[in-house]
Design a protein around this motif. Structure first.
Motif, mmCIF file in Angstrom:
data_model
loop_
_atom_site.group_PDB
_atom_site.id
_atom_site.type_symbol
_atom_site.label_atom_id
_atom_site.label_comp_id
_atom_site.label_asym_id
_atom_site.label_seq_id
_atom_site.Cartn_x
_atom_site.Cartn_y
_atom_site.Cartn_z
ATOM 1 N N ILE A 181 0.873 -1.167 0.000
ATOM 2 C CA ILE A 181 0.000 0.000 0.000
ATOM 3 C C ILE A 181 0.912 1.219 0.000
ATOM 4 O O ILE A 181 1.909 1.263 0.739
ATOM 5 C CB ILE A 181 -0.957 -0.009 1.216
ATOM 6 N N HIS A 182 0.599 2.208 -0.850
ATOM 7 C CA HIS A 182 1.516 3.343 -1.011
ATOM 8 C C HIS A 182 0.761 4.654 -0.826
ATOM 9 O O HIS A 182 -0.473 4.723 -0.915
ATOM 10 C CB HIS A 182 2.202 3.303 -2.380
ATOM 11 N N SER A 183 1.531 5.707 -0.569
ATOM 12 C CA SER A 183 0.946 7.028 -0.364
ATOM 13 C C SER A 183 0.300 7.520 -1.649
ATOM 14 O O SER A 183 0.771 7.249 -2.757
ATOM 15 C CB SER A 183 2.019 8.013 0.106
ATOM 16 N N GLY A 184 -0.814 8.258 -1.495
ATOM 17 C CA GLY A 184 -1.536 8.778 -2.641
ATOM 18 C C GLY A 184 -0.965 10.081 -3.161
ATOM 19 O O GLY A 184 0.051 10.593 -2.668
ATOM 20 N N ALA A 185 -1.653 10.617 -4.190
ATOM 21 C CA ALA A 185 -1.152 11.836 -4.831
ATOM 22 C C ALA A 185 -1.417 13.064 -3.980
ATOM 23 O O ALA A 185 -0.574 13.965 -3.883
ATOM 24 C CB ALA A 185 -1.797 11.994 -6.209
ATOM 25 N N GLY A 186 -2.587 13.149 -3.318
ATOM 26 C CA GLY A 186 -2.931 14.340 -2.573
ATOM 27 C C GLY A 186 -3.226 15.507 -3.494
ATOM 28 O O GLY A 186 -3.293 15.372 -4.728
ATOM 29 N N SER A 187 -3.425 16.678 -2.908
ATOM 30 C CA SER A 187 -3.706 17.876 -3.694
ATOM 31 C C SER A 187 -2.520 18.816 -3.775
ATOM 32 O O SER A 187 -2.447 19.650 -4.675
ATOM 33 C CB SER A 187 -4.901 18.626 -3.095
ATOM 34 N N SER A 188 -1.589 18.702 -2.838
ATOM 35 C CA SER A 188 -0.387 19.534 -2.843
ATOM 36 C C SER A 188 0.734 18.767 -2.166
ATOM 37 O O SER A 188 0.501 17.763 -1.479
ATOM 38 C CB SER A 188 -0.637 20.871 -2.133
ATOM 39 N N ASP A 189 1.938 19.250 -2.355
ATOM 40 C CA ASP A 189 3.098 18.499 -1.863
ATOM 41 C C ASP A 189 3.238 18.525 -0.347
ATOM 42 O O ASP A 189 3.967 17.700 0.213
ATOM 43 C CB ASP A 189 4.376 19.045 -2.502
ATOM 44 N N ASN A 190 2.583 19.465 0.317
ATOM 45 C CA ASN A 190 2.697 19.513 1.783
ATOM 46 C C ASN A 190 1.497 18.907 2.489
ATOM 47 O O ASN A 190 1.274 19.141 3.668
ATOM 48 C CB ASN A 190 2.917 20.944 2.252
ATOM 49 N N ASP A 191 0.705 18.110 1.770
ATOM 50 C CA ASP A 191 -0.408 17.399 2.399
ATOM 51 C C ASP A 191 0.117 16.329 3.345
ATOM 52 O O ASP A 191 1.186 15.739 3.121
ATOM 53 C CB ASP A 191 -1.296 16.727 1.346
ATOM 54 N N TYR A 192 -0.648 16.071 4.390
ATOM 55 C CA TYR A 192 -0.400 14.927 5.267
ATOM 56 C C TYR A 192 -1.249 13.766 4.751
ATOM 57 O O TYR A 192 -2.484 13.838 4.758
ATOM 58 C CB TYR A 192 -0.764 15.238 6.708
ATOM 59 N N LEU A 193 -0.583 12.688 4.309
ATOM 60 C CA LEU A 193 -1.264 11.503 3.798
ATOM 61 C C LEU A 193 -1.296 10.487 4.939
ATOM 62 O O LEU A 193 -0.244 10.010 5.391
ATOM 63 C CB LEU A 193 -0.537 10.962 2.575
ATOM 64 N N ILE A 194 -2.487 10.161 5.405
ATOM 65 C CA ILE A 194 -2.668 9.474 6.686
ATOM 66 C C ILE A 194 -3.250 8.087 6.460
ATOM 67 O O ILE A 194 -4.199 7.911 5.693
ATOM 68 C CB ILE A 194 -3.598 10.304 7.604
ATOM 69 N N LEU A 195 -2.677 7.096 7.147
ATOM 70 C CA LEU A 195 -3.177 5.724 7.186
ATOM 71 C C LEU A 195 -3.303 5.329 8.643
ATOM 72 O O LEU A 195 -2.384 5.546 9.440
ATOM 73 C CB LEU A 195 -2.229 4.783 6.454
ATOM 74 N N TYR B 60 -2.959 3.242 15.758
ATOM 75 C CA TYR B 60 -1.645 3.458 15.151
ATOM 76 C C TYR B 60 -1.843 4.208 13.833
ATOM 77 O O TYR B 60 -2.733 3.884 13.044
ATOM 78 C CB TYR B 60 -0.933 2.136 14.901
ATOM 79 N N THR B 61 -0.994 5.203 13.597
ATOM 80 C CA THR B 61 -1.144 6.059 12.424
ATOM 81 C C THR B 61 0.189 6.195 11.715
ATOM 82 O O THR B 61 1.231 6.412 12.358
ATOM 83 C CB THR B 61 -1.661 7.447 12.827
ATOM 84 N N TRP B 62 0.140 6.057 10.388
ATOM 85 C CA TRP B 62 1.286 6.339 9.538
ATOM 86 C C TRP B 62 0.965 7.593 8.717
ATOM 87 O O TRP B 62 -0.110 7.669 8.092
ATOM 88 C CB TRP B 62 1.573 5.174 8.592
ATOM 89 N N THR B 63 1.864 8.554 8.726
ATOM 90 C CA THR B 63 1.647 9.814 8.018
ATOM 91 C C THR B 63 2.867 10.115 7.162
ATOM 92 O O THR B 63 4.007 10.037 7.639
ATOM 93 C CB THR B 63 1.402 10.965 9.004
ATOM 94 N N PHE B 64 2.597 10.460 5.910
ATOM 95 C CA PHE B 64 3.675 10.787 4.972
ATOM 96 C C PHE B 64 3.452 12.205 4.460
ATOM 97 O O PHE B 64 2.348 12.560 4.044
ATOM 98 C CB PHE B 64 3.690 9.801 3.810
ATOM 99 N N GLN B 65 4.512 13.013 4.511
ATOM 100 C CA GLN B 65 4.477 14.378 3.985
ATOM 101 C C GLN B 65 5.685 14.574 3.077
ATOM 102 O O GLN B 65 6.826 14.366 3.484
ATOM 103 C CB GLN B 65 4.490 15.414 5.113
ATOM 104 N N ARG B 66 5.406 14.972 1.835
ATOM 105 C CA ARG B 66 6.490 15.112 0.853
ATOM 106 C C ARG B 66 7.407 16.276 1.190
ATOM 107 O O ARG B 66 8.622 16.183 1.020
ATOM 108 C CB ARG B 66 5.903 15.275 -0.554
#
Length: 1003
Positions: A450-464, A540-546
């Motif tokens: 499972i991978h991070s999505g595109a989001g709307s901008s590069d500084n979005d927090y992508l949360i799982l 438990y939360t995984w968050t990715f921010q570009r």
């Protein structure tokens, strides 16, 4: 004369207006204005304000010129409204008429409150004040650039260790409150809120208790505090605990204050919002694909064909050509044939244009492929994977089966196939500055990951997120006093070209979200494990921010985080992928599993609980059988529950025929070591403090606490060093910032970490269980008593220490030190570690010396004086032992003096001299006699005889007997003389035989 609107000019110039018509006002009034140039003619030249309320609750309305001293002729003061008077929400107090008036469309009012929700610039009345954390006036220069910064929809705090206060003063006519939304994501940052009322004349140490430390939150939270009437000064204060790395700032928005009693104006709606009707108390956001300007009463639609706008937009944007980032791929649920279809869909809302140059087309959907197997604990007898029923298990391929007798299911989650998102997981997208990605998926499934999505901008927090309602231990260990109720393990990687960051966070019982671990930039595929030490509901939360820098242009859309597998053990609502042995009830014909007592393993043959042997511990996650009991290391013993090993402060070392016995009970109390001070780039001083518990009874551990964000602990709890953020282990480390110069009563303690939660053993060797001591870090001057190394390990893996941290405490005997001694870190590695993973400590103490024995002292004999002699026992220097045997008491023994031995020696000498003289005389006389006999024989041999030589030379019997007897003294012979005579006679016969032989030879 009156204006059509009803306005009347001031009385001083009424005479100038009596002959003027409004259509000719300017030329008619000009001559008059020359005479009354200093009169406030227009109402825009002044404004109305109320005086302070008097003791009767009354006040006056007065006119105040816009520029003091520029005009006169102001309206006379009049009685004002009651001090408690206020308007309703959606109204404002029109000061000319002193009546509540509805706000016009395109504006809003809170009635008796004010709200700040637009942060394009710092609103009037707000200010920032920065100070250095150290009480050094020269260091304040480095903090001049530190301030709260407006970011459009919110305020952002400073990112350095300077203390920066956001200040706002407000005067309340009645009791009210202040509320604000904040985001506090980084526990390396301190965030406090303080209210100073006009009853307090100054902020001194007595006001310190009014500072409120706000709770750490990774998401937006709202805080409300009551306010007293009068002047209230509000302070929001932040400061980084350490400047060792860039911290994430505190975000602040939607500050609302109630209790101002009235508002004299309405607030215009901010861009992107509108109020349709008069008397509005709030402004609504513009719908999607519409926009509005400042103070709008309606929203303007965009040109849908070429433009788009997100909800609450202040302007329309041009639609870009469609690209690969504008669509995503999903898999349909499995059909009865075991096939899934690959579907492609546009990301909603669709903002791109098809059919223009450079635009991507949506790939064709419907391609079928075999479904991936189900995850362990699920079965596939329907179009989708379903969880196995209770008490059954499956590996994801075979149908669910019941566990055999004597076993029980192993509960948990094991997600390694990602055809659909599991039901207990959810994904979202979040941006602190806008709501553009709120409806987007933060993560996408892709079969084996499972991978991070595109989001709307590069500084979005992508949360799982995955939610675990609690933990259920296996029946066989449910009664044991464990420190581990479950664990979560996940395998991941990140691939980035920018300053991306990947967070793993935890929220226990929905209190606050805490960052457990984070990784920056690109990270190779690896596994991380976190142990749950309490039985509670947890998310438990995984968050990715570009990137954390906002930008309207997408630059890093290809930066991605991937998670390959997620495993949670002992989950309360988990499924089973296998079975494990359990202990059976002793009741006849019963096959129910029963819990084993603490420290017992399951015998696979009898399915009974058997206690582990002495000095062994029950390894967690071990199989049944005696191998589940692992031996403790050298010089360690297990606690009564066989849960862990520890040192009982006793140690023995044998070298050849010498045995050294040590008792470290003087060192069993937990000790602290504060290393030399360090300074950040801003000059903030801090220390690293190590707390060490070397040995002693089971359960005596060192403790490190975090008093920056630990707010749920009472004052008594803090005094006892308790709380959810406390770290208890054999060795732990905290970062301390002194209280001096910060305006706090106590020092700040943060970043508490566990360095050693497992004792491996104690030995004089330099290595144990793969951990190596470094004797070169602590050179030893004397090797009479060897150094003793205590080896520890922490099972908590980190991004830099995949196998966990380790520590070595070296004990060195030094009789010159006190019992507590001195704890040191290597001079070459002042942080206590040279590689970041293995920590080294030297503890020099007299308590580290061996127990004294008879080998450690010797006897000194005194001189004999007056018939007495002293026997004294002294320690062998240098003394390198403590306790043990005591020195024997001094003894005094009788002895003979020197005069006795002189007399005794003189007597012996005299006797010896007489004996030697007698023997000399005897042997001298004996020799003379032999010489005489020999001369007679020689003389007889030389005579000429007629007879043969043998006969003529012989001495006849009886010849010269008289002469021979001349020297003999006749007396009664003694036994001695008889023996002497026999020997002499034999000797003479031998001499005679010898002479006869010679004569025969001569003849």
């Amino acid at each position: 004369m009156t204006h059509p609107s009803g306005w009347r000019p001031p009385p001083l110039i009424m005479t100038c207006l009596q002959t003027c018509h409004w259509s000719m006002l300017a030329p008619c009034l000009a001559p008059c204005m020359i005479s009354y140039a200093d009169v406030c003619f227009w109402q825009t030249d002044y404004y109305y304000e109320y005086t302070e309320c008097d003791s009767t609750g009354s006040r006056w309305r007065v006119a105040i010129p816009q520029t003091p001293g520029t005009c006169s002729g102001l309206p006379e003061p009049v009685h004002g409204t009651e001090c408690t008077f206020s308007c309703k929400a959606g109204e404002f107090l029109e000061m000319s008429a002193q009546q509540c008036t509805q706000c016009a469309a395109g504006s809003y009012s809170l009635g008796s409150g004010i709200r700040f929700d637009q942060w394009d610039s710092m609103p009037v009345g707000f200010s920032s004040m920065a100070t250095s954390m150290e009480n050094d006036p020269h260091r304040d220069v480095t903090c001049n650039s530190s301030a709260w910064l407006p970011q459009g929809n919110y305020l952002e705090s400073n990112r350095d260790e300077c203390t920066v206060s956001l200040i706002y003063a407000v005067h309340l006519k009645k009791q009210g409150y202040v509320s604000f939304d904040y985001q506090y994501p980084d526990n390396n940052l301190e965030f406090e809120f303080f209210i100073q009322n006009d009853q307090c004349q100054e902020m001194d140490q007595s006001a310190e208790n009014k500072w409120l430390k706000l709770t750490h939150h990774g998401e937006w939270a709202t805080h409300t505090v009551n306010l007293k009437s009068g002047t209230n000064i509000l302070y929001w204060r932040t400061g980084s605990v350490l400047g060792t790395k860039m911290v994430k700032p505190v975000l602040l928005k939607n500050i609302q204050i109630e209790g101002v009693a009235y508002t004299s104006e309405c607030f215009p709606c901010k861009p992107g919002t509108f109020s349709r009707v008069p008397g509005s108390s709030t402004c609504e956001p513009c719908p999607r694909d519409t926009f509005s300007d400042h103070g709008a009463s309606s929203c303007t639609p965009c040109n849908i064909a070429t433009q788009y706008a997100e909800e609450g937009s202040a302007a329309c944007k041009e639609r870009p050509p469609c690209s690969k980032k504008d669509y995503f791929q999903i898999h349909t649920p499995c059909d009865p044939d075991g096939k899934t279809q690959i579907m492609h869909k546009w990301i909603e809302p669709k903002i791109c244009l098809e059919g223009v140059p450079g635009a991507e087309t949506l790939p064709q959907s419907g391609e079928r492929e075999p479904c991936p197997q189900c995850n362990p604990g699920f079965y596939n007898d329907t179009p989708t994977c379903s969880p196995c029923p209770p008490e059954t298990y499956s590996d994801g391929i075979k149908p669910c089966e019941r566990c055999p007798a004597g076993t029980e299911p192993i509960l948990g989650y094991e997600y390694k196939w990602w055809n659909v998102l599991p039901s207990n997981m959810k994904t979202s997208c979040f941006n602190v500055g806008n709501s553009k990605c709120d409806r987007m998926k933060g993560w996408e499934v892709a079969r084996d990951h499972i991978h991070s999505g595109a989001g709307s901008s590069d500084n979005d927090y992508l949360i799982l997120n995955i939610h675990v309602p609690g933990f259920k231990l296996p029946t066989s260990v449910s009664s044991q006093s464990l420190t581990e109720f479950g664990r979560i393990t996940f395998e991941f990687e990140t691939m980035c070209t920018a300053d991306c960051e990947f967070y793993f966070m935890m929220d226990i019982n929905r209190t606050s979200t805490t960052v457990v671990q984070s990784w920056e930039k690109t990270n190779k595929r690896q596994t991380y494990t976190h142990v749950m030490t309490k039985n509670a509901s947890v998310s438990y939360t995984w968050t990715f921010q570009r990137t954390n820098q906002p930008s309207a242009v997408r630059r890093y859309v290809n930066d991605v985080a991937k998670i390959y597998s997620i495993t949670v053990t002992n989950a309360l609502d988990g499924v089973s992928s296998g079975c494990q042995a359990c202990a059976l009830s002793t009741l006849p014909s019963s096959s129910a599993c029963v819990p084993c007592p603490p420290g017992h393993y399951i015998d696979t043959h009898s399915s009974k609980c058997v206690e582990c042997p002495p000095n062994t511990y029950l390894a967690p996650h071990s199989a049944a059988g005696p191998d589940a009991c692992q031996p403790c290391g050298p010089s360690s013993k297990s606690d009564k529950d066989h849960r862990q090993c520890y040192s009982d402060c006793q140690f023995t070392h044998t070298d050849g025929n010498v045995t050294l016995t040590f008792n470290f009970s003087l060192l069993e109390s937990a000790v602290s070591l504060m290393n030399s001070p360090k300074f950040t780039s801003k000059g903030t001083k801090y220390f690293h403090v190590f707390n060490i518990s070397l040995c002693g009874e089971q359960g005596r551990l060192a403790m490190c606490t975090d008093n920056v964000t630990d707010l749920s602990v009472s004052n008594s709890g803090r005094e006892n060093d308790e709380g959810p953020s406390a770290v208890k282990s054999f060795i732990c480390q905290s970062t301390i910032i002194p209280a001096s110069g910060r305006g706090f009563h106590t020092a700040l303690s943060s970043q508490s970490i566990n360095l050693a939660d497992t004792f491996l053993g104690a030995t004089v060797d330099d290595s144990l269980a793969g951990i190596k001591a470094s004797p070169e870090l602590f050179p030893q001057t004397s090797k009479k008593v060897p150094d003793i190394n205590f080896f520890y390990r922490s099972l908590e893996a980190t991004s830099s220490c995949e196998s966990g941290r380790s520590a070595v405490v070296t004990l060195r005997c030094n009789p010159d030190k006190s019992a507590n001694g001195q704890l040191l870190v290597p001079s070459l590695c002042s942080e206590g570690t040279c590689d970041g993973c293995t920590f080294h400590f030297l503890w020099e103490s007299s308590g580290a010396c061996p127990i004294c024995t008879e080998r450690d002292y010797h006897l000194i004999e005194g001189v004999c004086k007056g018939g007495h002699q002293d026997m004294l026992y002294v320690w062998t220097e240098p003394k390198q032992c403590i306790g043990g045997v005591a020195l024997p008491e001094k003894k005094t023994l009788p002895c003979e003096g020197m005069e006795y031995w002189i007399r005794f020696g003189a007597g012996i000498g005299t006797f010896t001299a007489v004996l030697l003289i007698s023997l000399t005389c005897y042997f001298w006389k004996k020799n003379k006699r032999l010489e005489y006999k020999y001369s007679r024989l020689v003389m007889s041999a030389n005579k000429e005889c007629e007879m043969p030589a043998a006969d003529s030379c012989a001495v006849m019997e009886g010849e010269n007997e008289g002469e021979m007897d001349d020297d003999v003294v006749y007396s009664k012979p003694s036994l001695f003389r008889k023996l002497k005579a026999i020997a002499s006679k034999k000797y003479e016969n031998m001499q005679l035989n010898s002479s006869q032989s010679k004569e025969l030879v001569w003849s």
